[in-house]
Motif scaffolding. Sequence first.
Motif, PDB file in Angstrom:
ATOM      1  N   TYR A 268      -0.123   3.756  -0.531  1.00  0.00           N
ATOM      2  CA  TYR A 268      -0.038   3.320  -1.887  1.00  0.00           C
ATOM      3  C   TYR A 268      -1.494   3.176  -2.548  1.00  0.00           C
ATOM      4  O   TYR A 268      -1.508   2.510  -3.504  1.00  0.00           O
ATOM      5  CB  TYR A 268       0.729   2.115  -1.836  1.00  0.00           C
ATOM      6  CG  TYR A 268       2.030   2.040  -1.182  1.00  0.00           C
ATOM      7  CD1 TYR A 268       3.324   2.622  -1.874  1.00  0.00           C
ATOM      8  CD2 TYR A 268       2.519   1.708   0.127  1.00  0.00           C
ATOM      9  CE1 TYR A 268       4.606   2.763  -1.617  1.00  0.00           C
ATOM     10  CE2 TYR A 268       3.994   1.617   0.630  1.00  0.00           C
ATOM     11  CZ  TYR A 268       4.980   2.328  -0.353  1.00  0.00           C
ATOM     12  OH  TYR A 268       6.170   2.434  -0.122  1.00  0.00           O
ATOM     13  N   LYS A 269      -2.256   3.555  -1.738  1.00  0.00           N
ATOM     14  CA  LYS A 269      -3.746   3.138  -2.072  1.00  0.00           C
ATOM     15  C   LYS A 269      -4.152   4.416  -2.887  1.00  0.00           C
ATOM     16  O   LYS A 269      -3.956   5.351  -2.619  1.00  0.00           O
ATOM     17  CB  LYS A 269      -4.629   2.930  -0.771  1.00  0.00           C
ATOM     18  CG  LYS A 269      -5.101   1.594  -0.815  1.00  0.00           C
ATOM     19  CD  LYS A 269      -6.115   1.397   0.374  1.00  0.00           C
ATOM     20  CE  LYS A 269      -6.880   0.004   0.225  1.00  0.00           C
ATOM     21  NZ  LYS A 269      -7.741   0.002   1.285  1.00  0.00           N
ATOM     22  N   ASP A 335       5.337  -6.354  -5.074  1.00  0.00           N
ATOM     23  CA  ASP A 335       4.620  -6.432  -3.854  1.00  0.00           C
ATOM     24  C   ASP A 335       3.275  -6.199  -3.896  1.00  0.00           C
ATOM     25  O   ASP A 335       2.345  -6.779  -3.135  1.00  0.00           O
ATOM     26  CB  ASP A 335       5.260  -5.546  -2.990  1.00  0.00           C
ATOM     27  CG  ASP A 335       6.806  -5.588  -2.693  1.00  0.00           C
ATOM     28  OD1 ASP A 335       7.126  -6.570  -1.730  1.00  0.00           O
ATOM     29  OD2 ASP A 335       7.695  -5.282  -3.396  1.00  0.00           O
ATOM     30  N   MET A 336       2.903  -5.190  -4.759  1.00  0.00           N
ATOM     31  CA  MET A 336       1.328  -4.857  -4.901  1.00  0.00           C
ATOM     32  C   MET A 336       0.905  -4.645  -6.064  1.00  0.00           C
ATOM     33  O   MET A 336       1.665  -4.603  -7.105  1.00  0.00           O
ATOM     34  CB  MET A 336       1.089  -3.579  -4.035  1.00  0.00           C
ATOM     35  CG  MET A 336       1.264  -3.311  -2.555  1.00  0.00           C
ATOM     36  SD  MET A 336       1.535  -1.678  -2.028  1.00  0.00           S
ATOM     37  CE  MET A 336       3.109  -1.453  -1.890  1.00  0.00           C
ATOM     38  N   ASP A 337      -0.338  -4.661  -6.449  1.00  0.00           N
ATOM     39  CA  ASP A 337      -1.081  -4.739  -7.880  1.00  0.00           C
ATOM     40  C   ASP A 337      -2.347  -3.894  -8.040  1.00  0.00           C
ATOM     41  O   ASP A 337      -2.905  -3.904  -6.877  1.00  0.00           O
ATOM     42  CB  ASP A 337      -0.925  -5.965  -8.406  1.00  0.00           C
ATOM     43  CG  ASP A 337      -2.035  -6.987  -8.050  1.00  0.00           C
ATOM     44  OD1 ASP A 337      -3.138  -6.929  -8.875  1.00  0.00           O
ATOM     45  OD2 ASP A 337      -2.304  -7.120  -6.896  1.00  0.00           O
ATOM     46  N   GLU A 350      -3.238  -3.288  -2.688  1.00  0.00           N
ATOM     47  CA  GLU A 350      -2.589  -1.899  -2.569  1.00  0.00           C
ATOM     48  C   GLU A 350      -2.007  -1.632  -1.375  1.00  0.00           C
ATOM     49  O   GLU A 350      -1.870  -0.614  -0.851  1.00  0.00           O
ATOM     50  CB  GLU A 350      -3.411  -0.725  -3.184  1.00  0.00           C
ATOM     51  CG  GLU A 350      -3.900  -0.828  -4.245  1.00  0.00           C
ATOM     52  CD  GLU A 350      -4.830   0.155  -4.985  1.00  0.00           C
ATOM     53  OE1 GLU A 350      -4.066   1.154  -5.374  1.00  0.00           O
ATOM     54  OE2 GLU A 350      -6.278   0.161  -4.812  1.00  0.00           O
ATOM     55  N   THR A 351      -1.613  -2.350  -0.368  1.00  0.00           N
ATOM     56  CA  THR A 351      -1.028  -2.342   0.729  1.00  0.00           C
ATOM     57  C   THR A 351       0.031  -3.243   1.016  1.00  0.00           C
ATOM     58  O   THR A 351       0.217  -4.410   0.114  1.00  0.00           O
ATOM     59  CB  THR A 351      -2.145  -2.871   2.118  1.00  0.00           C
ATOM     60  OG1 THR A 351      -2.627  -4.001   1.849  1.00  0.00           O
ATOM     61  CG2 THR A 351      -3.206  -1.741   1.892  1.00  0.00           C
ATOM     62  N   ARG A 378      -0.692  -3.169 -13.077  1.00  0.00           N
ATOM     63  CA  ARG A 378       0.288  -2.408 -12.498  1.00  0.00           C
ATOM     64  C   ARG A 378       0.942  -3.231 -11.279  1.00  0.00           C
ATOM     65  O   ARG A 378       0.187  -3.094 -10.335  1.00  0.00           O
ATOM     66  CB  ARG A 378      -0.484  -1.081 -11.970  1.00  0.00           C
ATOM     67  CG  ARG A 378       0.430  -0.028 -11.811  1.00  0.00           C
ATOM     68  CD  ARG A 378      -0.470   1.266 -11.153  1.00  0.00           C
ATOM     69  NE  ARG A 378      -0.739   1.253  -9.794  1.00  0.00           N
ATOM     70  CZ  ARG A 378      -1.493   1.700  -9.093  1.00  0.00           C
ATOM     71  NH1 ARG A 378      -2.527   2.321  -9.723  1.00  0.00           N
ATOM     72  NH2 ARG A 378      -1.669   1.424  -7.737  1.00  0.00           N
ATOM     73  N   VAL A 379       1.952  -3.208 -11.524  1.00  0.00           N
ATOM     74  CA  VAL A 379       2.745  -3.773 -10.124  1.00  0.00           C
ATOM     75  C   VAL A 379       3.730  -2.694  -9.540  1.00  0.00           C
ATOM     76  O   VAL A 379       4.454  -1.855 -10.191  1.00  0.00           O
ATOM     77  CB  VAL A 379       3.768  -4.985 -10.910  1.00  0.00           C
ATOM     78  CG1 VAL A 379       4.513  -5.397  -9.349  1.00  0.00           C
ATOM     79  CG2 VAL A 379       2.768  -6.003 -11.323  1.00  0.00           C
ATOM     80  N   MET A 380       3.610  -2.489  -8.216  1.00  0.00           N
ATOM     81  CA  MET A 380       4.594  -1.631  -7.509  1.00  0.00           C
ATOM     82  C   MET A 380       5.471  -2.718  -6.636  1.00  0.00           C
ATOM     83  O   MET A 380       4.999  -3.343  -5.676  1.00  0.00           O
ATOM     84  CB  MET A 380       3.652  -0.849  -6.513  1.00  0.00           C
ATOM     85  CG  MET A 380       4.383   0.241  -5.629  1.00  0.00           C
ATOM     86  SD  MET A 380       3.374   1.430  -4.886  1.00  0.00           S
ATOM     87  CE  MET A 380       2.657   2.261  -6.034  1.00  0.00           C
ATOM     88  N   ASP A 381       6.495  -2.469  -6.960  1.00  0.00           N
ATOM     89  CA  ASP A 381       7.686  -3.080  -6.185  1.00  0.00           C
ATOM     90  C   ASP A 381       8.424  -2.157  -5.134  1.00  0.00           C
ATOM     91  O   ASP A 381       9.030  -1.151  -5.613  1.00  0.00           O
ATOM     92  CB  ASP A 381       8.735  -3.749  -6.901  1.00  0.00           C
ATOM     93  CG  ASP A 381      10.074  -4.355  -6.440  1.00  0.00           C
ATOM     94  OD1 ASP A 381       9.803  -4.834  -5.223  1.00  0.00           O
ATOM     95  OD2 ASP A 381      11.070  -4.146  -7.072  1.00  0.00           O
ATOM     96  N   ILE A 382       8.335  -2.512  -3.772  1.00  0.00           N
ATOM     97  CA  ILE A 382       8.916  -1.545  -2.896  1.00  0.00           C
ATOM     98  C   ILE A 382      10.225  -1.948  -2.294  1.00  0.00           C
ATOM     99  O   ILE A 382      10.735  -1.345  -1.413  1.00  0.00           O
ATOM    100  CB  ILE A 382       7.862  -1.032  -1.995  1.00  0.00           C
ATOM    101  CG1 ILE A 382       7.410  -2.349  -0.835  1.00  0.00           C
ATOM    102  CG2 ILE A 382       6.588  -0.451  -2.506  1.00  0.00           C
ATOM    103  CD1 ILE A 382       6.613  -1.943   0.029  1.00  0.00           C
TER     104      ILE A 382
END
Length: 683
Positions: A268-269, A335-337, A350-351, A378-382
């Motif tokens: 995700y990085k 979860d990540m941003d 980003e982990t 920027r939000v990443m929802d896993i």
Amino acid sequence: MKTKKSILKFLYFSIGILLLTQCQAPKSNLFLPAIFSDNMVLQQNADAIIWGKATPGTSIEVTTDWGSSASAIVGQDSTWQAKFPVPEAGGPHVLTIQTPDTMVTIQNVMLGEVWLASGQSNMEMPLAGWPPRDTILHSAQVIADSDNPQIRMFTVGKKTSLIPLSDVSGSWEISNPQNAGHFSATAYFFAVKLHKELGVPIGIIHSSWGGTPIESWISNETLSAHEDFKAIATKLKQIIPQEKAYNQWLNSLKQISVKTSDINKEPYKNLDLFDGYCSDPETNTENWKSINLPDVIENSEVGEIDGVFWFRKTFEIPDDWAGKNLVISLGPIDDMDVTYLNGERIGGYETEGQWLVERIYSVPGEKIKSGKAVLAVRVMDIMGGGGINGKSELLTVYPQNKPQNAISLTGEWKYKVVAQLSGKKLYLFDPASDTFENRPERAITLNSHTPTSLYNGMIAPLKPFSLKGSIWYQGETNVGRAKQYLGLMELLINDWRNRFNNENMPFYYVQLAPWNYNDLTGISSASLREAQRRSLQIPNAGMAVTLDIGDLNTIHPANKIAVGERLALWALAKNYDKNLAYTGPLPSEVERTDNKVIITFEHTEGELIIHNNFPNQFEIAGKNGKFVPARVKINGNKIEVSAPGVSSPVNVRYAYRNGAEASLFNASGLPAPSFTTEEEFEK
């Protein structure tokens, strides 16, 4: 004449070649599901079933280097299946699948014990943990010592579907320091304990997804028998054509793999997910949707979806802040941003495992000018809910060391969906062309919470692989629906037994550990634990208790060693004839007298023990239903419970709070589960 003869010869030759070509057998197009691959484990002393696809009418031959063989003819639906006997544990072996034009050889096959591990995040949580917040006890040392070629691991890629699929993504891996860290910690410790005690190869098929409810893991046919889910099960069948059209559209888009590998351990990085466009202050966001933050994206018009979302907020920087160091506080992000101010990156996580970490980013004064400022996140929802969803007071901007002068960033933000996560792939939606907004219509947005969706995508493709049994760690998402859960547990267990053609398949599960659930003294999770305890009435089911190893600060207890080993104790005692203690004391009989309640316990291992260094966990209630702290007296395998002022006691509760602590154990050191003697345990 010579020319005419030449033409005729050429014509006859061409016709001959054409006829010869037509007489040749069509290509077999042999296909095997991912579960059949190098390093696999087959269940010993059982019939193995292997299946796949090929051209109708093709003959299939399966041979093994231990002497078993089988054959099949591909049906008109292009599917085939073959069955062959597997002897006692051993290996490595070779398995060969052959058609007239193709041969597939599966190498390094072991024969041993095969178990399926499933559930939500506590089963998914890898051996490496999700640091810094959610860690695994002794993780680094366990991973370093994980080299064991007799333990094999298969992780099923995440996938939702409205119809049962025929394949999964994944591959069998050998336990070693390179592979073990990203495998389920609970499943790993279960496998290690079995291997230590049995001395045979162990194969674990791990299929779980964090934040998911039990109903997602049950087939449509079975779930439709439950009154609460009958309507939605019918609706899901009706919208299958819509979902097929959506998936065709999705597969036409650009994709990015986010699968963990030896080459890319942090997938995700450093991804470019339209960062330049979406963080640019000049980008026109008038047509972006609005959401009031803090909140999760699932509460927006988008609904349930895992993926990538951009959030933007425009605010004014006061004149007297110009040139001063600023602090941007966003609270936790699930979860990540990656966060930008005026188009420049100021921070990010980003982990995995950062969902409870508060985002506090410092911005140097030379980048600060008064007037309009654009904050883009920027939000990443896993998995599960995702977004900027902390407390309102944490969503602020202020000069360094002067939080009292903070400007609130709560309220309206603009947002844009730029990717959907499915099966370890990101499907990209170009924000400049409104790709997501022009998606095919769906009456229901399919996601990991959709009933039946994970059965279809992550369990159905595995059947009818021969299994010894299943382990299950799930329930947090169903807290608040305890009585319903009791019925769903029985449906799930019977469903899987039917699908895998194993009516007595062992099913061992974990009773939830204590956690606050926003109310330490509440009983919502205690009632769910009670539903799990009462599920012990299901034949060939067993429960590992974790009341003594919870952590009120995290829903993911670090001591997965105890969890995996306690699950293994059930298997060793019940399925492998090992003479050992496998459970803590379980209440078996309740007797009510004039002034006390007497509870008889099984599995005391000779003695009941109450640890007095914990607060009293027993409560008693009379006919008025009001529970008060109780006095407890041990008498052999019985406990006498009473309280002053309760002259006609009716019910007893033990450790029946969200934040309870274990105090009752047997002589083997195994804890009793929380319980209540109430007939109706969830009002």
